[in-house]
Motif scaffolding. Structure first.
Motif, short mmCIF file in Angstrom:
data_model
loop_
_atom_site.label_atom_id
_atom_site.label_comp_id
_atom_site.label_asym_id
_atom_site.label_seq_id
_atom_site.Cartn_x
_atom_site.Cartn_y
_atom_site.Cartn_z
N ALA A 58 0.84 -1.20 0.00
CA ALA A 58 0.00 0.00 0.00
C ALA A 58 0.87 1.25 0.00
O ALA A 58 0.59 2.22 -0.71
CB ALA A 58 -0.94 -0.01 1.21
N PHE A 59 1.93 1.24 0.80
CA PHE A 59 2.86 2.38 0.81
C PHE A 59 3.47 2.59 -0.58
O PHE A 59 3.53 3.71 -1.07
CB PHE A 59 3.97 2.17 1.84
N LEU A 60 3.94 1.49 -1.20
CA LEU A 60 4.57 1.62 -2.52
C LEU A 60 3.60 2.22 -3.54
O LEU A 60 4.00 3.07 -4.35
CB LEU A 60 5.08 0.27 -3.01
N ARG A 61 2.34 1.81 -3.50
CA ARG A 61 1.34 2.39 -4.42
C ARG A 61 1.17 3.88 -4.16
O ARG A 61 1.15 4.69 -5.09
CB ARG A 61 0.01 1.66 -4.30
N MET A 62 1.05 4.25 -2.89
CA MET A 62 0.88 5.66 -2.53
C MET A 62 2.10 6.48 -2.94
O MET A 62 1.98 7.57 -3.50
CB MET A 62 0.69 5.80 -1.01
N PHE A 63 3.26 5.94 -2.65
CA PHE A 63 4.51 6.65 -2.93
C PHE A 63 4.71 6.82 -4.43
O PHE A 63 5.05 7.91 -4.89
CB PHE A 63 5.68 5.88 -2.30
N GLU A 64 4.48 5.76 -5.19
CA GLU A 64 4.66 5.85 -6.64
C GLU A 64 3.65 6.81 -7.25
O GLU A 64 3.99 7.58 -8.16
CB GLU A 64 4.55 4.46 -7.27
N LEU A 65 2.43 6.82 -6.75
CA LEU A 65 1.44 7.77 -7.23
C LEU A 65 1.88 9.20 -6.92
O LEU A 65 1.76 10.09 -7.76
CB LEU A 65 0.06 7.48 -6.61
N HIS A 66 2.42 9.40 -5.73
CA HIS A 66 2.93 10.73 -5.36
C HIS A 66 4.03 11.17 -6.33
O HIS A 66 4.02 12.30 -6.83
CB HIS A 66 3.44 10.71 -3.92
N LEU A 67 4.97 10.26 -6.61
CA LEU A 67 6.06 10.60 -7.54
C LEU A 67 5.50 10.86 -8.94
O LEU A 67 5.97 11.78 -9.63
CB LEU A 67 7.11 9.49 -7.58
N ASP A 68 4.52 10.08 -9.36
CA ASP A 68 3.89 10.30 -10.67
C ASP A 68 3.24 11.68 -10.74
O ASP A 68 3.33 12.37 -11.76
CB ASP A 68 2.83 9.24 -10.97
N LYS A 69 2.57 12.07 -9.67
CA LYS A 69 1.94 13.39 -9.64
C LYS A 69 2.99 14.49 -9.84
O LYS A 69 2.74 15.46 -10.56
CB LYS A 69 1.20 13.61 -8.32
N GLU A 70 4.12 14.31 -9.21
CA GLU A 70 5.18 15.30 -9.38
C GLU A 70 5.76 15.24 -10.78
O GLU A 70 5.88 16.26 -11.46
CB GLU A 70 6.29 15.07 -8.34
N GLU A 71 6.14 14.05 -11.21
CA GLU A 71 6.88 13.90 -12.47
C GLU A 71 6.01 14.13 -13.71
O GLU A 71 6.51 14.60 -14.72
CB GLU A 71 7.51 12.51 -12.54
N ARG A 72 4.73 13.80 -13.63
CA ARG A 72 3.87 13.90 -14.81
C ARG A 72 3.02 15.16 -14.84
O ARG A 72 2.56 15.56 -15.91
CB ARG A 72 2.98 12.66 -14.90
N VAL A 73 2.81 15.79 -13.68
CA VAL A 73 1.94 16.97 -13.63
C VAL A 73 2.71 18.20 -13.15
O VAL A 73 2.85 19.19 -13.87
CB VAL A 73 0.70 16.72 -12.75
N LEU A 74 3.21 18.15 -11.93
CA LEU A 74 3.81 19.34 -11.32
C LEU A 74 5.11 19.76 -12.00
O LEU A 74 5.28 20.92 -12.39
CB LEU A 74 4.04 19.11 -9.82
N PHE A 75 6.05 18.83 -12.13
CA PHE A 75 7.37 19.20 -12.65
C PHE A 75 7.31 19.74 -14.09
O PHE A 75 7.96 20.75 -14.37
CB PHE A 75 8.34 18.03 -12.56
N PRO A 76 6.56 19.13 -15.01
CA PRO A 76 6.51 19.71 -16.36
C PRO A 76 5.98 21.14 -16.37
O PRO A 76 6.50 22.00 -17.08
CB PRO A 76 5.58 18.76 -17.11
N ARG A 77 4.97 21.41 -15.57
CA ARG A 77 4.42 22.78 -15.52
C ARG A 77 5.43 23.74 -14.89
O ARG A 77 5.59 24.87 -15.35
CB ARG A 77 3.11 22.81 -14.75
N LEU A 78 6.10 23.26 -13.87
CA LEU A 78 7.11 24.10 -13.22
C LEU A 78 8.28 24.36 -14.17
O LEU A 78 8.78 25.49 -14.26
CB LEU A 78 7.58 23.44 -11.93
#
Length: 153
Positions: A40-60
């Motif tokens: 469960a932690f790995l799913r949460m953590f990977e989703l968090h990283l995906d949110k950064e890498e696929r959404v936040l970081f490109p916009r930033l």
């Protein structure tokens, strides 16, 4: 207004709580619970990283006009954490608490330093640089979460 920082800080806390549950189960050698909690932690953590890498970081990156700045460092650190988590997963599969906790020490240091940079520098900068896009950024991250929740495990 700190919309992005607040959203991402909250995610860090949720990941930390789930990780602590997994670690506690491993310490008790409750292997079945540990496997479930760590997965469960790995799913949460990977989703968090995906949110950064696929959404936040490109916009930033677009807002800063630089894809080789702070987000490149964050992506590299994500890779180091993922590598360490692979080692931890392997130790858990072997039910080797000692090896798990040896790697956990490394992960703890990596995550602490990483989160300090994100929470102290990157997220507040994102709130300033993306102030007019904050709702769209968060909506994009939430849509990743919904897609993840709807996909087969």
């Amino acid at each position: 207004m700190n919309k992005i920082a607040t959203y991402m800080d909250r995610e860090h806390r949720r990941c930390d709580e789930q990780y602590a549950a997994a670690e506690a189960a491993i310490a008790r050698k409750d292997w079945d619970t540990a496997e479930d909690d760590f997965a469960a932690f790995l799913r949460m953590f990977e989703l968090h990283l995906d949110k950064e890498e696929r959404v936040l970081f490109p916009r930033l990156d677009r807002a800063m006009g630089n894809a080789y700045g702070p987000t490149a460092v964050m992506r590299a650190e994500h890779g180091h954490m993922r590598d360490t988590l692979c080692e931890m997963s392997a130790a858990l599969t072997r039910r080797d608490a000692e090896d798990f906790f040896d790697n956990a020490d490394t992960l703890r240091v990596l995550m602490h330093q990483h989160n300090l940079k994100e929470e102290g520098i990157l997220y507040p900068h994102a709130d300033r640089a993306l102030a007019d896009q904050a709702d769209a950024v968060i909506a994009g991250m939430e849509s990743l979460a919904l897609a993840e929740a709807g996909s087969p495990a």
